[in-house]
Write a protein that holds these residues in place. Structure first.
Motif, PDB file in Angstrom:
ATOM      1  N   MET A  30       0.851  -1.184   0.000  1.00  0.00           N
ATOM      2  CA  MET A  30       0.000   0.000   0.000  1.00  0.00           C
ATOM      3  C   MET A  30       0.891   1.239   0.000  1.00  0.00           C
ATOM      4  N   LYS A  31       0.517   2.207  -0.808  1.00  0.00           N
ATOM      5  CA  LYS A  31       1.241   3.474  -0.873  1.00  0.00           C
ATOM      6  C   LYS A  31       0.495   4.506  -0.036  1.00  0.00           C
ATOM      7  N   THR A  32       1.237   5.265   0.770  1.00  0.00           N
ATOM      8  CA  THR A  32       0.635   6.341   1.559  1.00  0.00           C
ATOM      9  C   THR A  32       1.307   7.659   1.202  1.00  0.00           C
ATOM     10  N   ARG A  33       0.528   8.716   1.266  1.00  0.00           N
ATOM     11  CA  ARG A  33       1.041  10.061   0.997  1.00  0.00           C
ATOM     12  C   ARG A  33       0.449  11.021   2.018  1.00  0.00           C
ATOM     13  N   VAL A  34       1.239  12.013   2.408  1.00  0.00           N
ATOM     14  CA  VAL A  34       0.812  13.017   3.373  1.00  0.00           C
ATOM     15  C   VAL A  34       0.656  14.350   2.654  1.00  0.00           C
ATOM     16  N   GLY A  35      -0.379  15.103   3.024  1.00  0.00           N
ATOM     17  CA  GLY A  35      -0.582  16.439   2.467  1.00  0.00           C
ATOM     18  C   GLY A  35      -0.844  17.444   3.570  1.00  0.00           C
ATOM     19  N   PHE A  36      -0.456  18.684   3.307  1.00  0.00           N
ATOM     20  CA  PHE A  36      -0.640  19.776   4.267  1.00  0.00           C
ATOM     21  C   PHE A  36      -1.394  20.908   3.576  1.00  0.00           C
ATOM     22  N   GLY A  93      -9.285  37.933  11.429  1.00  0.00           N
ATOM     23  CA  GLY A  93      -9.454  36.799  10.533  1.00  0.00           C
ATOM     24  C   GLY A  93      -9.394  35.486  11.280  1.00  0.00           C
ATOM     25  N   ILE A  94      -9.610  34.418  10.530  1.00  0.00           N
ATOM     26  CA  ILE A  94      -9.547  33.059  11.044  1.00  0.00           C
ATOM     27  C   ILE A  94      -8.656  32.262  10.100  1.00  0.00           C
ATOM     28  N   SER A  95      -7.838  31.380  10.670  1.00  0.00           N
ATOM     29  CA  SER A  95      -6.981  30.524   9.845  1.00  0.00           C
ATOM     30  C   SER A  95      -7.228  29.063  10.192  1.00  0.00           C
ATOM     31  N   ALA A  96      -6.832  28.198   9.265  1.00  0.00           N
ATOM     32  CA  ALA A  96      -6.972  26.753   9.484  1.00  0.00           C
ATOM     33  C   ALA A  96      -5.800  26.024   8.852  1.00  0.00           C
ATOM     34  N   TYR A  97      -5.390  24.950   9.506  1.00  0.00           N
ATOM     35  CA  TYR A  97      -4.306  24.084   9.047  1.00  0.00           C
ATOM     36  C   TYR A  97      -4.853  22.665   8.972  1.00  0.00           C
ATOM     37  N   ALA A  98      -4.463  21.930   7.947  1.00  0.00           N
ATOM     38  CA  ALA A  98      -4.924  20.552   7.812  1.00  0.00           C
ATOM     39  C   ALA A  98      -3.781  19.657   7.345  1.00  0.00           C
ATOM     40  N   VAL A  99      -3.729  18.468   7.910  1.00  0.00           N
ATOM     41  CA  VAL A  99      -2.810  17.421   7.474  1.00  0.00           C
ATOM     42  C   VAL A  99      -3.669  16.190   7.171  1.00  0.00           C
ATOM     43  N   VAL A 100      -3.377  15.551   6.034  1.00  0.00           N
ATOM     44  CA  VAL A 100      -4.122  14.346   5.673  1.00  0.00           C
ATOM     45  C   VAL A 100      -3.154  13.224   5.317  1.00  0.00           C
ATOM     46  N   LEU A 101      -3.660  12.011   5.462  1.00  0.00           N
ATOM     47  CA  LEU A 101      -2.947  10.828   5.017  1.00  0.00           C
ATOM     48  C   LEU A 101      -3.829  10.165   3.964  1.00  0.00           C
ATOM     49  N   LEU A 102      -3.278   9.996   2.775  1.00  0.00           N
ATOM     50  CA  LEU A 102      -3.985   9.292   1.708  1.00  0.00           C
ATOM     51  C   LEU A 102      -3.372   7.910   1.545  1.00  0.00           C
TER      52      LEU A 102
END
Length: 159
Positions: A1-7, A147-156
């Protein structure tokens, strides 16, 4: 399985006369976020993280703020289209971890509804989406409630 991280990261200015949309839900507040769409910084950061992990550029590339068809659009529609794009490359979401920075309103009571809304939108389990809220201790543009900010990290994951 291949995994990738995104920000992903997004920020929008708070202004009077706009509704406040975060995580796909409307939150009562005296101000809302300014943007070409509904300016949902949480969803925009999530979309950027998903697109980045799949090497599909960014949200502005796919949904430009110069395109009339996206004026005032519900960001949940953009999220659904983003999920279709990553699925087209054979990826599924493993999990997402999102942080929203805002002095007000208090977001913790809204987090379960945000998780459920995003899960429904993406066709995943709400347990795969972590959402946290924090302040910046009254420092910077967020602390001054500009203002408002948001940060996200995902694993695909790709089979």
């Amino acid at each position: 399985m291949k995994t990738r991280v995104g920000f992903g990261f997004d920020v929008h200015r708070l202004v009077e006369g706009r509704e406040l949309w975060l995580g796909g839900i409307r939150i009562d507040h005296t101000m809302g976020l300014l943007g070409h769409s509904d300016a949902d910084v949480l969803i925009h950061a999530l979309c950027d993280a998903l697109l980045g992990a799949a090497n599909l550029r960014d949200i502005g590339y796919h949904f430009p703020d110069t395109a009339g068809e996206y004026a005032g659009i519900d960001s949940k529609i953009l999220l659904r289209k983003t999920v279709e794009l990553i699925q087209g490359k054979g990826y599924t979401l493993g999990n997402a971890d999102i942080t929203v920075c805002a002095e007000r309103p208090k977001l913790n009571p809204h987090i379960p509804a945000m998780q459920q809304t995003l899960a429904d939108c993406m066709g995943i389990d709400p347990d795969d989406i972590s959402i946290k809220a924090t302040t910046t201790e009254r420092l910077g543009f967020t602390g001054r409630e500009e203002g408002i900010s948001a940060y996200a990290v995902v694993l695909l994951e790709k089979a």
